[in-house]
Design an enzyme around this catalytic site. Structure first.
Site, PDB file in Angstrom:
ATOM      1  N   PHE A 127       0.834  -1.196   0.000  1.00  0.00           N
ATOM      2  CA  PHE A 127       0.000   0.000   0.000  1.00  0.00           C
ATOM      3  C   PHE A 127       0.870   1.247   0.000  1.00  0.00           C
ATOM      4  O   PHE A 127       1.952   1.278   0.576  1.00  0.00           O
ATOM      5  CB  PHE A 127      -1.026  -0.037   1.131  1.00  0.00           C
ATOM      6  CG  PHE A 127      -0.588   0.580   2.415  1.00  0.00           C
ATOM      7  CD1 PHE A 127      -1.163   1.747   2.875  1.00  0.00           C
ATOM      8  CD2 PHE A 127       0.385  -0.014   3.189  1.00  0.00           C
ATOM      9  CE1 PHE A 127      -0.769   2.313   4.063  1.00  0.00           C
ATOM     10  CE2 PHE A 127       0.786   0.543   4.383  1.00  0.00           C
ATOM     11  CZ  PHE A 127       0.208   1.721   4.818  1.00  0.00           C
ATOM     12  N   GLN A 295      22.175  -6.449  41.256  1.00  0.00           N
ATOM     13  CA  GLN A 295      20.837  -5.855  41.333  1.00  0.00           C
ATOM     14  C   GLN A 295      20.550  -4.916  40.155  1.00  0.00           C
ATOM     15  O   GLN A 295      19.419  -4.849  39.656  1.00  0.00           O
ATOM     16  CB  GLN A 295      20.673  -5.108  42.651  1.00  0.00           C
ATOM     17  CG  GLN A 295      19.217  -4.829  42.948  1.00  0.00           C
ATOM     18  CD  GLN A 295      19.017  -4.131  44.269  1.00  0.00           C
ATOM     19  OE1 GLN A 295      19.703  -3.158  44.569  1.00  0.00           O
ATOM     20  NE2 GLN A 295      18.113  -4.641  45.067  1.00  0.00           N
ATOM     21  N   ILE A 353      22.921  -5.107  28.318  1.00  0.00           N
ATOM     22  CA  ILE A 353      23.212  -6.319  29.099  1.00  0.00           C
ATOM     23  C   ILE A 353      24.276  -7.168  28.397  1.00  0.00           C
ATOM     24  O   ILE A 353      25.090  -7.817  29.031  1.00  0.00           O
ATOM     25  CB  ILE A 353      21.899  -7.125  29.337  1.00  0.00           C
ATOM     26  CG1 ILE A 353      21.042  -6.415  30.390  1.00  0.00           C
ATOM     27  CG2 ILE A 353      22.192  -8.563  29.752  1.00  0.00           C
ATOM     28  CD1 ILE A 353      19.651  -7.007  30.581  1.00  0.00           C
ATOM     29  N   HIS A 354      24.266  -7.122  27.074  1.00  0.00           N
ATOM     30  CA  HIS A 354      25.239  -7.907  26.306  1.00  0.00           C
ATOM     31  C   HIS A 354      26.655  -7.308  26.334  1.00  0.00           C
ATOM     32  O   HIS A 354      27.583  -7.912  25.785  1.00  0.00           O
ATOM     33  CB  HIS A 354      24.800  -8.022  24.833  1.00  0.00           C
ATOM     34  CG  HIS A 354      23.772  -9.087  24.595  1.00  0.00           C
ATOM     35  ND1 HIS A 354      22.456  -8.975  24.984  1.00  0.00           N
ATOM     36  CD2 HIS A 354      23.852 -10.302  23.995  1.00  0.00           C
ATOM     37  CE1 HIS A 354      21.785 -10.044  24.630  1.00  0.00           C
ATOM     38  NE2 HIS A 354      22.608 -10.872  24.030  1.00  0.00           N
ATOM     39  N   GLU A 379       3.572   3.544   9.982  1.00  0.00           N
ATOM     40  CA  GLU A 379       2.143   3.734  10.341  1.00  0.00           C
ATOM     41  C   GLU A 379       1.947   4.965  11.219  1.00  0.00           C
ATOM     42  O   GLU A 379       1.081   4.986  12.090  1.00  0.00           O
ATOM     43  CB  GLU A 379       1.535   2.518  11.058  1.00  0.00           C
ATOM     44  CG  GLU A 379       1.765   1.169  10.474  1.00  0.00           C
ATOM     45  CD  GLU A 379       1.110   0.946   9.127  1.00  0.00           C
ATOM     46  OE1 GLU A 379       0.389   1.834   8.644  1.00  0.00           O
ATOM     47  OE2 GLU A 379       1.353  -0.104   8.545  1.00  0.00           O
TER      48      GLU A 379
END
Ligand SMILES: Cc1cc2nc3c(=O)[nH]c(=O)nc-3n(C[C@H](O)[C@H](O)[C@H](O)COP(=O)(O)OP(=O)(O)OC[C@H]3O[C@@H](n4cnc5c(N)ncnc54)[C@H](O)[C@@H]3O)c2cc1C
Length: 401
Positions: A127, A295, A353-354, A379
């Site tokens: 579209f 933590q 984190i990686h 969109e």
């Protein structure tokens, strides 16, 4: 194992469809996605598999050969597929929007002609609203259709067509002043044309050229293209719904369900990022323990999981609202906005984190990191969602004083 993003109240059929799609994603998509994405290769085998599963006809009514499923079922499938590889959900999304627009607004002849082929995945939809000079401001479209006998002649340039090369049916929004005098509001003088074409690049129909693939930072594999109309002749019976001047509303209706779909993609990509983050955090050790035991990392995981849950809940709510027959622009706008923002944040946290490995192309999170930004744009950008949400809120909470 997936505790997050559960959906309550699904029928047996919905559960069966989802289980089948999830199994397909785990076996056929995740193992090959990153390699194909790095090569920018179209996932033909995956697409063939999805055709066999009936995914291309998921929401097309049974009388036209589809599965006749709800928007919710569709969105939950998209969430699963995007968890595997967002580009694959992009291949389905524009097809789904065009099929939805045909179902809602097509003439009987158009439905009978296109929908069975679309359900089988033989005809594939794209579209096209955006142009080089506009995306958010759809009312500024300059591509134009002029009536000539029983045909219309289309001229203009379109931009950013997802599946522009691989599709064989493009719903194109253009200005058509015929019957709409000078000064008519822009959104009342637009028409959607159903343009059939050959797949591929170059001149794919007399007067219609698809120049080639746009080279993108992510969302690879799926082709995104320009489209050039130069004296393209389209018969009058390929005006969507048979009447000019309704295109803007038809497209906005399509985009509304498309927004639930993009929200679902955000949910899927965020889920995958969480899965990757929580898994890596238990394997990587620093200072004598798995980083998941620090933590600061646990807090990150907690935030990520909360965002995955919240986005899923809002996406499901928006889909259910539409399925109930109610207007859902507020809910779809909120779901799209929140899911895409949260997706970007969850992906970013999984990337952090990686550590350094997230920067390596060997790790899947690198791909997700390049994919998530597309959801902030497609969109309707975040700003456009907030405009829709704000407008609707002022309608609902009108000051009575
Ligand atoms: C990979 C990809 C695939 C796409 N696929 C399709 C497709 O299949 N079909 C299609 O038609 N289009 C497609 N698009 C186009 C997409 O819908 C547009 O890029 C998007 O709507 C934004 O339009 P734009 O890029 O012209 O940005 P602009 O509209 O120029 O906006 C630029 C910036 O200004 C902001 N802005 C604009 N107006 C306002 C305002 N009134 N108030 C505040 N801020 C504002 C925007 O939020 C944005 O941050 C695709 C885009 C991409 C990147």
């Amino acid at each position: 194992m997936a505790r997050l993003a559960q959906t309550h109240g699904l029928t047996d059929v919905q559960q069966e469809i989802l289980a089948t799609v999830r199994d397909f994603v785990d076996k056929e998509i995740i193992p090959v996605a990153t390699e194909l994405e790095h090569r920018d290769e179209y996932p033909q085998q995956i697409v063939d598999g999805l055709k066999e599963l009936g995914v291309f006809g998921l929401m097309i009514p049974e009388e036209y050969g589809g599965l006749g499923e709800s928007l919710l079922t569709y969105a939950l499938c998209v969430e699963e597929i995007a968890r595997g590889w967002m580009s694959v959900s992009g291949i389905i999304n524009t097809h789904f929007i065009v099929a939805y627009m045909l179902k809602q607004h097509g003439t009987q002849e158009q439905k009978e002609y296109f929908l069975p082929r679309m359900a089988a995945g033989e005809t594939r939809g794209a579209f096209s609203m955006s142009e080089p000079a506009l995306g958010s401001d759809v009312s500024a479209i300059t591509s134009k259709a002029v009536k000539d006998g029983d045909e219309y002649v289309l001229n203009g340039q379109k931009m950013w067509l997802t599946n522009g090369g691989t599709s064989t049916l493009v719903a194109v929004l253009v200005r058509s002043d015929e019957g709409h005098p000078e000064g008519t509001a822009p959104h009342k003088s637009m028409t959607t044309f159903l343009v059939e074409k050959e797949p591929g690049f170059g001149e794919v129909r007399p007067g219609l050229t698809i120049p080639g693939k746009i080279d993108k930072m992510g969302y690879k594999g799926v082709d995104t293209t320009e489209l050039i109309m130069d004296g393209l002749r389209i018969p009058a019976n390929r005006v969507l719904g048979g009447v000019t001047g309704r295109g803007f509303y038809q497209m906005m209706d399509g985009v509304e369900v498309g927004r639930v779909n993009v929200a679902a993609r955000g949910c899927g990509v965020a889920q995958r990022a969480f899965e990757l983050g929580v898994s890596y955090a238990q394997q990587r050790h620093t200072f004598g323990k798995p980083i998941a035991q620090h933590q600061a990392i646990q807090f990150k995981l907690a935030e990520m999981a909360t965002k995955v849950e919240a986005a899923h809940a809002m996406m499901v709510n928006a889909a259910r609202k539409k399925d109930s027959g109610e207007r859902n622009d507020l809910e779809a706008g909120m779901a799209k906005y929140l899911a895409s923002e949260y997706c970007k944040e969850v992906v970013e946290d999984a990337f952090r984190i990686h550590g350094g490995y997230g920067f390596s192309k060997e790790y899947e999170i690198e791909r997700l990191y390049r994919e998530a930004p597309m959801l902030l744009i497609g969109e309707g950008t975040a700003e456009i969602q907030k405009m829709i949400i704000g407008r609707r809120l002022l309608e609902e909470y009108r000051f009575q004083g």
